[in-house]
Design a protein around this motif. Sequence first.
Motif, PDB file in Angstrom:
ATOM      1  N   UNK A 273       0.828  -1.216   0.000  1.00 42.04           N
ATOM      2  CA  UNK A 273       0.000   0.000   0.000  1.00 42.04           C
ATOM      3  C   UNK A 273       0.860   1.263   0.000  1.00 42.04           C
ATOM      4  N   UNK A 274       2.050   1.150   0.590  1.00 43.13           N
ATOM      5  CA  UNK A 274       2.929   2.308   0.675  1.00 43.13           C
ATOM      6  C   UNK A 274       3.507   2.735  -0.659  1.00 43.13           C
ATOM      7  N   UNK A 275       3.274   1.908  -1.710  1.00 43.88           N
ATOM      8  CA  UNK A 275       3.798   2.266  -3.033  1.00 43.88           C
ATOM      9  C   UNK A 275       3.174   3.557  -3.538  1.00 43.88           C
ATOM     10  N   UNK A 276       2.027   3.920  -2.930  1.00 46.58           N
ATOM     11  CA  UNK A 276       1.366   5.155  -3.369  1.00 46.58           C
ATOM     12  C   UNK A 276       2.027   6.384  -2.763  1.00 46.58           C
ATOM     13  N   UNK A 277       2.918   6.169  -1.763  1.00 48.24           N
ATOM     14  CA  UNK A 277       3.643   7.297  -1.193  1.00 48.24           C
ATOM     15  C   UNK A 277       4.896   7.544  -2.022  1.00 48.24           C
ATOM     16  N   UNK A 278       5.267   8.793  -2.227  1.00 44.89           N
ATOM     17  CA  UNK A 278       6.570   9.048  -2.846  1.00 44.89           C
ATOM     18  C   UNK A 278       7.655   8.507  -1.912  1.00 44.89           C
ATOM     19  N   UNK A 279       8.790   8.002  -2.440  1.00 48.92           N
ATOM     20  CA  UNK A 279       9.833   7.446  -1.565  1.00 48.92           C
ATOM     21  C   UNK A 279      10.379   8.476  -0.570  1.00 48.92           C
ATOM     22  N   UNK A 280      10.423   9.735  -1.003  1.00 48.71           N
ATOM     23  CA  UNK A 280      10.930  10.784  -0.097  1.00 48.71           C
ATOM     24  C   UNK A 280       9.990  11.979  -0.132  1.00 48.71           C
ATOM     25  N   UNK A 281       9.560  12.426   1.030  1.00 44.47           N
ATOM     26  CA  UNK A 281       8.806  13.676   1.120  1.00 44.47           C
ATOM     27  C   UNK A 281       9.610  14.606   2.027  1.00 44.47           C
ATOM     28  N   UNK A 282       9.963  15.749   1.501  1.00 42.24           N
ATOM     29  CA  UNK A 282      10.814  16.667   2.255  1.00 42.24           C
ATOM     30  C   UNK A 282      10.055  17.971   2.484  1.00 42.24           C
ATOM     31  N   UNK A 283       9.927  18.362   3.737  1.00 40.26           N
ATOM     32  CA  UNK A 283       9.384  19.679   4.038  1.00 40.26           C
ATOM     33  C   UNK A 283      10.422  20.384   4.918  1.00 40.26           C
ATOM     34  N   UNK A 284      10.296  21.684   5.161  1.00 38.49           N
ATOM     35  CA  UNK A 284      11.295  22.353   5.994  1.00 38.49           C
ATOM     36  C   UNK A 284      11.366  21.788   7.409  1.00 38.49           C
ATOM     37  N   UNK A 285      10.276  21.193   7.907  1.00 39.58           N
ATOM     38  CA  UNK A 285      10.294  20.732   9.297  1.00 39.58           C
ATOM     39  C   UNK A 285      10.469  19.227   9.454  1.00 39.58           C
ATOM     40  N   UNK A 286      10.238  18.467   8.402  1.00 39.76           N
ATOM     41  CA  UNK A 286      10.441  17.028   8.537  1.00 39.76           C
ATOM     42  C   UNK A 286      10.718  16.391   7.184  1.00 39.76           C
ATOM     43  N   UNK A 287      11.251  15.175   7.284  1.00 41.29           N
ATOM     44  CA  UNK A 287      11.521  14.404   6.081  1.00 41.29           C
ATOM     45  C   UNK A 287      10.933  12.997   6.298  1.00 41.29           C
ATOM     46  N   UNK A 288      10.176  12.537   5.324  1.00 42.51           N
ATOM     47  CA  UNK A 288       9.600  11.189   5.409  1.00 42.51           C
ATOM     48  C   UNK A 288      10.287  10.311   4.380  1.00 42.51           C
ATOM     49  N   UNK A 289      10.778   9.171   4.826  1.00 46.09           N
ATOM     50  CA  UNK A 289      11.360   8.213   3.884  1.00 46.09           C
ATOM     51  C   UNK A 289      10.486   6.961   3.933  1.00 46.09           C
ATOM     52  N   UNK A 290       9.963   6.570   2.813  1.00 42.90           N
ATOM     53  CA  UNK A 290       9.057   5.416   2.774  1.00 42.90           C
ATOM     54  C   UNK A 290       9.730   4.259   2.058  1.00 42.90           C
ATOM     55  N   UNK A 291       9.672   3.100   2.702  1.00 36.67           N
ATOM     56  CA  UNK A 291      10.164   1.884   2.054  1.00 36.67           C
ATOM     57  C   UNK A 291       9.026   0.877   2.055  1.00 36.67           C
ATOM     58  N   UNK A 292       8.458   0.610   0.877  1.00 33.65           N
ATOM     59  CA  UNK A 292       7.342  -0.333   0.832  1.00 33.65           C
ATOM     60  C   UNK A 292       7.830  -1.681   0.312  1.00 33.65           C
ATOM     61  N   UNK A 293       7.401  -2.725   0.973  1.00 32.91           N
ATOM     62  CA  UNK A 293       7.816  -4.087   0.610  1.00 32.91           C
ATOM     63  C   UNK A 293       6.550  -4.892   0.324  1.00 32.91           C
ATOM     64  N   UNK A 294       6.410  -5.337  -0.919  1.00 30.63           N
ATOM     65  CA  UNK A 294       5.221  -6.109  -1.288  1.00 30.63           C
ATOM     66  C   UNK A 294       5.142  -7.378  -0.459  1.00 30.63           C
ATOM     67  N   UNK A 295       3.977  -7.648   0.095  1.00 30.94           N
ATOM     68  CA  UNK A 295       3.754  -8.893   0.836  1.00 30.94           C
ATOM     69  C   UNK A 295       4.262  -8.843   2.268  1.00 30.94           C
ATOM     70  N   UNK A 296       4.674  -7.651   2.745  1.00 32.62           N
ATOM     71  CA  UNK A 296       5.191  -7.530   4.120  1.00 32.62           C
ATOM     72  C   UNK A 296       4.077  -7.818   5.130  1.00 32.62           C
TER      73      UNK A 296
END
Length: 314
Positions: A273-296
């Motif tokens: 489901x996390x594949x719909x998130x961009x791998x990296x979202x960067x804002x001035x106050x935080x950074x989100x790194x998403x790693x999606x693994x199929x079948x996790x």
Amino acid sequence: MIDTESDKPTRHHPHSIPALIQIQAIHDEHWTTSIIIEVQHLPYTSTSLFNSIRQLCRMIFSPLNKLMTWGDLVNKLHPFEQFNFFDISQVTNTFNLQDYFARQWNTAHPHTADCVARHQPIIEESISDDFLVCLVNSADLDDEFDPTHPIDDYNTCICPSEIRPYKTKNALWSLQKAVQFTFNLTLDKSITLNTWSCGLDLYLHTWRLDTEKRTRQALIYYAISDLFASTYLYFHFHTCSAPSDNLTYPSSINNIQHKSHAPAMFFIITDSHGKYFPPIIQTPSYKLITNSISGLQWVNTYNTKLCTRSLLLS
Ligand SMILES: [Zn+2]
């Protein structure tokens, strides 16, 4: 969005009977207008009402409009050509949502590493004089795997059905299954055996009993539901696939933050489901790194790579 319904052939009517054309004009994501044309109950062709219907349909079935459907629209419309209220040669600007969905789904749910590994080139082992008797699965001999299209379906796929439910090349997703897999909702198809050509408009007075009236109302609901389901799917994938890989927000949104602080970092580990998130979202106050693994899964005792607990503890 266009859909059609025909009555299935019976012993008395060996050919299917074209019954409905459902049209949903999409003004935007939140506003649509739906029309049902009952082709077995059209007014006489000499009347002005028929002329108005024809005029409306020629405006709708025009190359100026993007005509979407679940499947091949020209194929669907062929049986309705005989009623002469649209020109099928004008149905050129079409969009096959079924194909689009399959591509989007397969891109978001690539074959698992185990599945892909079955298609790695085999390194020849040293030749020995011994004979080896092999039992070969005949399906493997007829492997449809195409390395130039690695996300396509193929018959030797061993991925879990929850991520790759279809195992044949160019498999056609049913609308029901697409809705179930995408939104976890059931599209009730139990009524599709009913007679769509019976005259759904209550003003046609093709009903006598209250139960017949209710059946017609239910049929209208089902005829419209398929349109809504297709439209929801279209917007779901259209808006999901639109953002770029790195979303950046204008700094003015967060300019209250003290610049001296290093932005907080969050790591998200998800299933497919996390594949719909961009791998990296960067804002001035935080950074989100998403790693999606199929079948996790939370816990997978057979495969530590698909076991969140093992990954966190490792
Ligand atoms: Zn697979």
